[in-house]
Design a protein around this motif. Sequence first.
Motif, PDB file in Angstrom:
ATOM      1  N   ASP A  29       0.621  -0.960  -0.175  1.00 32.58           N
ATOM      2  CA  ASP A  29       0.021  -0.067   0.064  1.00 32.58           C
ATOM      3  C   ASP A  29       0.857   1.144   0.153  1.00 32.58           C
TER       4      ASP A  29
ATOM      5  N   LYS B  38       1.572   7.827   0.282  1.00 34.23           N
ATOM      6  CA  LYS B  38       2.007   8.001   1.817  1.00 34.23           C
ATOM      7  C   LYS B  38       3.557   8.533   1.914  1.00 34.23           C
TER       8      LYS B  38
ATOM      9  N   ASP C 288      -5.759   6.331  -1.041  1.00 37.21           N
ATOM     10  CA  ASP C 288      -5.191   5.716   0.185  1.00 37.21           C
ATOM     11  C   ASP C 288      -6.081   5.006   1.138  1.00 37.21           C
ATOM     12  N   ALA C 289      -7.448   5.215   0.930  1.00 36.33           N
ATOM     13  CA  ALA C 289      -8.402   4.498   1.699  1.00 36.33           C
ATOM     14  C   ALA C 289      -9.096   3.483   0.540  1.00 36.33           C
ATOM     15  N   GLU C 290      -7.990   2.251   0.422  1.00 33.38           N
ATOM     16  CA  GLU C 290      -8.175   1.558  -0.670  1.00 33.38           C
ATOM     17  C   GLU C 290      -8.570   0.159  -0.060  1.00 33.38           C
TER      18      GLU C 290
HETATM   19 MN    MN Z   1      -4.225   3.114   2.430  1.00 30.75          MN
END
Ligand code: MN
Length: 473
Positions: free
Chosen positions: A244, A251, A321-323
């Motif tokens: 991720d 990130k 990033d909210a995967e």
């Molecule tokens: Mn994430």
Amino acid sequence: MPIETTASVVAEVPDDAELLAVPYTSDLDPAYAVELHLPVRDLLAHYEAKGEAGEVVEVPVARAGGVGRVLFYGVGDGSPRALRRAGAALSRRAKGRDTLTVVTPEGDAAVFAEAALLAAYSFKIGNVGTKPVRALAFAGAPVDELAAAVGRAQTVAQAVALARDLANTPSSVKDPAWLAERAAETGVPVRVWDEEQLQADGFGGILAVGRGSARPPRLIQLSYTPEEPADRHVVLVGKGITFDSGGLSLKPTDNMKFQKTDMAGGAVVIAVLGALARLKAPVRVTGLIAAAENMPSGTAQRPSDVIKHYGGRTVEVLNTDAEGRLVLADALAYADAVLDPDTVVDIATLTGAISVALGRNVGAVYASDDVLAKELLDAGQAADDRLWRMPLIEDYMPALESSIADLANVEAGSRFGAGSITAALFLREFAGKRPWAHLDVAGVGRSTVDEGTLSKGATGFGVRVLLEWLTRS
Ligand code: MN
Ligand code: BES
Ligand code: ZN
């Protein structure tokens, strides 16, 4: 690497045991009938031993053909918790040695042996550190009961080790296809959706998350059927993000370097499915691992894209990033529409926010059903994967409103906050009306310490609670 330490059971302590472990309680009472030719009580008093779990006092003794060693180990109050501490401490103390013969303590031998084996786990690429003890021989009676307890401990500990190994493997090695191959190695029947099949069946969330990577996504399904016909069917869903990076919502390096373990939930599902037959679990269980690599690139999804999930629901992706919730939503919707389960449980390293709330020792459980929540809390307590129930706060649902799609994947502003709760609310939208629970293991999935039953890196948190839950009743 699987745990290399072997475990066996012996009826009696052999006379020439070169390394022997003997339990003692807080009144410095060693539970061992054979004469050690030692003033044990005085010796323990001399070392200021208190009998606490985790205490180990090592003394040289005369043995057939030379000098042997006795490891006196404290067992505290003899509770399962204390025995786990004692077992782990003992196995750590025996690092680098050949065979440790253990006079098994009173009480729950399975948790004692399980902790001793888990403490011998390590993941090394290269020749670093001391080897774990080669062999553990548990002495006690009745032997067949002890053998059953040690057998269960081995199965559970090896399942935890498998989950740790999968999560500790660098992402240069593991990608979604690799994970599918590892799932097939469990021996449980497997079905794998490749990119084309995902496309054909409408798994828009998994595809969207995987689009930025050169290594395409997969949905992996494992099916366990017990020998006796079962009246319950449980679906386990695991987050399988093999790395991720955050995607285009990239990130920072300091956070990114831990994200090879973002498939820890999926690893738990694979390890649990692989152990169910050996534990004779009486329920039918289907495992689903939603696997993708979340990478930024020219083909990656963008913040503001709208995707269509399995079953047709649309989601505006405000943060790539909210995967985790995007891949899980597809799998949950598929489970509800096609698999007809009685209960659905998902497990995911879903939010950094949960480690703010509950820290590194306790995992979160959200549940739509009180009975299910209680069952998981109890199993977690018994299995030493401690859980705390978190609330699904209805007032926070507006956080997920979108002006152009059915839902947004994150809150646009910062009115509601509660990052782990809003993530759980998002998942609930796809889980259907069946009893459903969600474990957010982002805080407990990785350990920063090499201590007790934990080693640095992936913990395999979730394997023990789920195996306990699925083998009860
Ligand atoms: Mn994430
Ligand atoms: N995989 C992360 C969560 C995570 C963070 C796991 C730290 C382990 C350690 C997840 O995909 C994520 O990035 N979550 C975001 C959500 C946010 C964008 C709403 C987070 O927690 O910051
Ligand atoms: Zn993630």
